[in-house]
Each structure stands twice: as C-alpha cells, then as structure tokens.
Scaffold this motif. Sequence first.
Motif, PDB file in Angstrom:
ATOM      1  N   ILE A 254       0.843  -1.199   0.000  1.00  0.00           N
ATOM      2  CA  ILE A 254       0.000   0.000   0.000  1.00  0.00           C
ATOM      3  C   ILE A 254       0.876   1.246   0.000  1.00  0.00           C
ATOM      4  O   ILE A 254       1.737   1.418   0.854  1.00  0.00           O
ATOM      5  CB  ILE A 254      -0.929   0.023   1.238  1.00  0.00           C
ATOM      6  N   LYS A 255       0.639   2.146  -0.966  1.00  0.00           N
ATOM      7  CA  LYS A 255       1.383   3.399  -1.030  1.00  0.00           C
ATOM      8  C   LYS A 255       0.515   4.612  -0.694  1.00  0.00           C
ATOM      9  O   LYS A 255       1.018   5.728  -0.602  1.00  0.00           O
ATOM     10  CB  LYS A 255       1.983   3.576  -2.422  1.00  0.00           C
ATOM     11  N   ALA A 256      -0.767   4.384  -0.531  1.00  0.00           N
ATOM     12  CA  ALA A 256      -1.679   5.472  -0.141  1.00  0.00           C
ATOM     13  C   ALA A 256      -2.829   4.849   0.632  1.00  0.00           C
ATOM     14  O   ALA A 256      -3.304   3.765   0.279  1.00  0.00           O
ATOM     15  CB  ALA A 256      -2.208   6.213  -1.363  1.00  0.00           C
ATOM     16  N   LEU A 257      -3.252   5.541   1.700  1.00  0.00           N
ATOM     17  CA  LEU A 257      -4.393   5.027   2.440  1.00  0.00           C
ATOM     18  C   LEU A 257      -5.244   6.163   2.970  1.00  0.00           C
ATOM     19  O   LEU A 257      -4.756   7.267   3.223  1.00  0.00           O
ATOM     20  CB  LEU A 257      -3.978   4.080   3.560  1.00  0.00           C
ATOM     21  N   ASN A 281       3.035   9.558   6.478  1.00  0.00           N
ATOM     22  CA  ASN A 281       3.241  10.557   5.433  1.00  0.00           C
ATOM     23  C   ASN A 281       4.707  10.938   5.303  1.00  0.00           C
ATOM     24  O   ASN A 281       5.222  11.102   4.190  1.00  0.00           O
ATOM     25  CB  ASN A 281       2.397  11.801   5.725  1.00  0.00           C
ATOM     26  N   ALA A 282       5.382  11.084   6.431  1.00  0.00           N
ATOM     27  CA  ALA A 282       6.798  11.445   6.398  1.00  0.00           C
ATOM     28  C   ALA A 282       7.648  10.311   5.845  1.00  0.00           C
ATOM     29  O   ALA A 282       8.725  10.544   5.291  1.00  0.00           O
ATOM     30  CB  ALA A 282       7.271  11.824   7.799  1.00  0.00           C
ATOM     31  N   GLU A 283       7.159   9.081   5.970  1.00  0.00           N
ATOM     32  CA  GLU A 283       7.914   7.905   5.522  1.00  0.00           C
ATOM     33  C   GLU A 283       7.598   7.507   4.089  1.00  0.00           C
ATOM     34  O   GLU A 283       8.146   6.533   3.576  1.00  0.00           O
ATOM     35  CB  GLU A 283       7.630   6.730   6.466  1.00  0.00           C
ATOM     36  N   GLY A 284       6.698   8.244   3.427  1.00  0.00           N
ATOM     37  CA  GLY A 284       6.442   7.973   2.025  1.00  0.00           C
ATOM     38  C   GLY A 284       5.183   7.208   1.709  1.00  0.00           C
ATOM     39  O   GLY A 284       4.925   6.876   0.546  1.00  0.00           O
ATOM     40  N   VAL A 285       4.362   6.909   2.726  1.00  0.00           N
ATOM     41  CA  VAL A 285       3.044   6.316   2.491  1.00  0.00           C
ATOM     42  C   VAL A 285       2.022   7.414   2.749  1.00  0.00           C
ATOM     43  O   VAL A 285       1.779   7.778   3.898  1.00  0.00           O
ATOM     44  CB  VAL A 285       2.774   5.117   3.411  1.00  0.00           C
ATOM     45  N   VAL A 286       1.443   7.976   1.696  1.00  0.00           N
ATOM     46  CA  VAL A 286       0.534   9.098   1.910  1.00  0.00           C
ATOM     47  C   VAL A 286      -0.719   8.605   2.624  1.00  0.00           C
ATOM     48  O   VAL A 286      -1.222   7.515   2.341  1.00  0.00           O
ATOM     49  CB  VAL A 286       0.167   9.816   0.596  1.00  0.00           C
ATOM     50  N   SER A 309       6.482  15.583   0.875  1.00  0.00           N
ATOM     51  CA  SER A 309       5.229  15.339   1.571  1.00  0.00           C
ATOM     52  C   SER A 309       4.273  16.502   1.331  1.00  0.00           C
ATOM     53  O   SER A 309       4.705  17.627   1.046  1.00  0.00           O
ATOM     54  CB  SER A 309       5.472  15.187   3.082  1.00  0.00           C
ATOM     55  N   VAL A 310       2.976  16.240   1.456  1.00  0.00           N
ATOM     56  CA  VAL A 310       1.970  17.266   1.203  1.00  0.00           C
ATOM     57  C   VAL A 310       1.055  17.402   2.410  1.00  0.00           C
ATOM     58  O   VAL A 310       0.919  16.484   3.220  1.00  0.00           O
ATOM     59  CB  VAL A 310       1.140  16.939  -0.055  1.00  0.00           C
ATOM     60  N   PHE A 311       0.430  18.567   2.509  1.00  0.00           N
ATOM     61  CA  PHE A 311      -0.512  18.843   3.590  1.00  0.00           C
ATOM     62  C   PHE A 311      -1.922  18.482   3.135  1.00  0.00           C
ATOM     63  O   PHE A 311      -2.300  18.727   1.992  1.00  0.00           O
ATOM     64  CB  PHE A 311      -0.453  20.321   3.968  1.00  0.00           C
TER      65      PHE A 311
END
Length: 451
Positions: A254-257, A281-286, A309-311
């Motif tokens: 999973i790369k996004a959740l 988020n900081a580790e690359g899984v949005v 990373s994004v807000f």
Amino acid sequence: MKPIQIAYVPIGVGTFHLESAQNLFERSKTALAEAACARGCELIAPENMLLSVAELEKFLGTIDPELIVLQNITFANAAYTQTLMHRFADRAVLLWTLPEPVIDGGRLRLNSLTGAFSAGNAMRGFGKNDFVYMLGTPEAEEIRKTISETIAAVQMRESLKELKLAQVGHTPQGFGFGRALDMDMLKTFGVTLESVEVRELIKLAKSYTDEEAAADLEDAKKYLVGLENTPEKNVKDFARLYKAYRAYTAQNGIKALASRCWPDLFTDYGTPVCAVLSLLNAEGVVASCESDAYGALSMYVGAELSGDSVFFGDPVSVNEEENSLTFWHCGMAPCNLAREDTGACVGVHPNRKIGPTMEFGCKPGGEATIFRIGRTPEGKFRLFMAGGSVMDKPRQFLGTSIVVKMEHEAKETVCKAVEAGWEPHFVVVYGDIRGELKTLAKLLGLEVEAF
C-alpha cells in the motif's frame, strides 16, 4: 515515478527544405534527450527523419512507448498520423509544430503548421482528444517546460496504474464525498482500491506486546517532540497502532491510504491515529484521515509530482488583508513539514483531549499548489487547482495548519469553490505543479477548474 519509454516520431516529406529540417531534427533530439534524462526515461529516436509512410511504419515496429512526441519536421499529410493511430491510439501523444525558420518572401521551407492541422484533425477523427500540443523551437523555454510537464504527467498516469490505495474503514456520517468505489478508481485512474475495516487494524495493534512495538516507538521518537508528555498508556497504544499500520501497508504493498479516525480510534481503542498518519506521510506512504479516498489519491499525486510530503486539510480561514487562506486539520500533517523552530510537536486532540496528535504550523516555502481530485454532484470527476506560496506562519489553531498566500483573490477563490460544490478537503503541495496537473487531467479525461 516509473521510467517510461518516449518515442520521437519526426514525420515529413522530402520535397521541402531538408537542410533546415535536418538542423531542427538534431536540435529536437537533443532537447528531448535532455528532458528524458532529467526524468530518468528512455528516449527512442530514429537515425533519420521519417520522410515516408513506409519509413514511419518500419520505425513504429521497433517501439513500445508510453509517450509519443509526434513532430511535423515538415508538412506531412494525414496518412502518417492515421498510421500512428492505427497502432498506438491508446498512447499519450505530444504533437509538436516547428516555426518556419525563415520568412524572406521566398520558399516555404517546412510548412510544419499545416501538417499539425492535418495531424490534429486525424487524431480527433480517431476519437483521440487527449493529445498535448505545442508550437516552438527546441530551445524555447516554453517548449522545454511543456516537454518536462508532459513526461511527468505520463509518468504519473503510469504510476497510478500500479498504485494500491487502501480505504481503512468507512467515511463518517456526512463525509460521503470521500467514499470511493473500486470500479470507479480502476476505470478512471487505473488505481486498485482495497478496503479493510478499521477494527482489523485495531485488532492487529492490540495483538502486539510492548516489546514487539518498542522498535517502532523508537523510530517515532526520532521525529516527534514532546511525546514524553503523553500518558504512558497512550504512548504504548500509539506505538502498537503505528506498528500495525506499518505492517499492513508494507505487507500489502500500500502506497496510499485513507483511514477512518473518529470516533472508533477514540471510543474503541482509546488513542487517536493522527500521529500514526503523520509519520506514515513522512515515511512515504501518503495517508488521509476521515477515510477520504479521493483525498488520499490527491495526496499521492501531489507527493509524486513534487517529490515532497503534502498537507491535507480543511480551508478554515480567509485573511483578506494579506490575501491568504489557512488550511487546518486535527493533527495528522506530515511531521517532516513542521517548522524548524518548533519541530513536530505532540499534543492532544482539540475536541476529545486525547493524544498523541500533532501540534504545529508548517514550514514556509516558495511556490505552492492547492488541488484536489473530486467529483461533481452528477458524479463526474474533476480537478481543482490554485496557486500561491506557503507563508512563514506559526500554528494558527490547535492541531496542524498551513497558511497560503493566494495568487488570485483568496475570498473570491473560496466563494467560487463553495458555489461550485467542491469537497471540504484539499491538498497543499510545496511547489508549482499546475502544468503537470493540467496535462494529467487531460490524459485522464478530467475537467479542470483553475482558480
């Protein structure tokens, strides 16, 4: 993002001024090679200009590109484009017109523009409406920018085809705008949507001992400031939950959740998921909260295109005097976006008074993009985007916040967005990625509302 193959297809006929055409052919190859190299892509180009349909057919038999740069090196009739479309109508196409090299009252040397009209007409005749068009010399800044943006957009589209996005739990009552269907995700974006009940991750978290979660807790402490002020039970529960989310995302690719947060994590587990999402988020899984799947999808696109990373949060306050818009959320912003003077401070949820959650204002930055992939009331997908810059502002409210000085009038942007029925969750990206987003939207068939 995934490396892609780019094919340079320079078409023309031998009855025009081939010395001028050859010069532009070499310069065009150089510009494309530099752009491809900058984004880690492979450029396939013919040794010579393709001055007949037979030569074109032979070259097409040697390539399998994700992006085709179709250039009228001179005029070429529609038969060339029809041949290309017959084989590669499903691929992204960047149509490139070259300006006439000399206007001196003499011979028309290239007639590239008339060829572009023939090519555009043929592509639209094939039902291909998503091609990108540009007109200019290989050295023009606008051309270089368009090439780069198009490559990035195609890479993004290909990356989405490999994305597994998880929706953890259902959206809360009244937050249905973030709820996604697996068929919609797959058909429109190529994204595989997985669903898991939040109780499964709670159950997994509860199965860990303190010793098993100790390494995860130590990893978290490298980022978080003031975690020692959180009650010991909540710290241990947080560490177990962090381990559970890490294990689930890693084991399932999973790369996004999009994670459910309230009320379950407060009522059934006793510790919020906010800090866990911040770390992911900081580790690359949005990771978005309130189970907003389209918010998570937007975050993934923003993070991939910007490389940062994004807000993710709500627009909550307009300052007309400084023309700014504040975005806020309860406390799950990426901890690597925290201001340097405070770091990623830990606090408690502003409503439920349980921690750990994140408590900081975001670091200032230069250009910024506000965007979201959303849906119209009729269910059609669309893309919101606006420009600005991230201001040097401390935390505005309990939770995490970011303040954007808007490019256009902030109040007018807000009013138009509300009237257009946009969802209340947006993504703030460090960097101007509007060119890439516009091209991506074209490739995906999304409406664009730019503010």
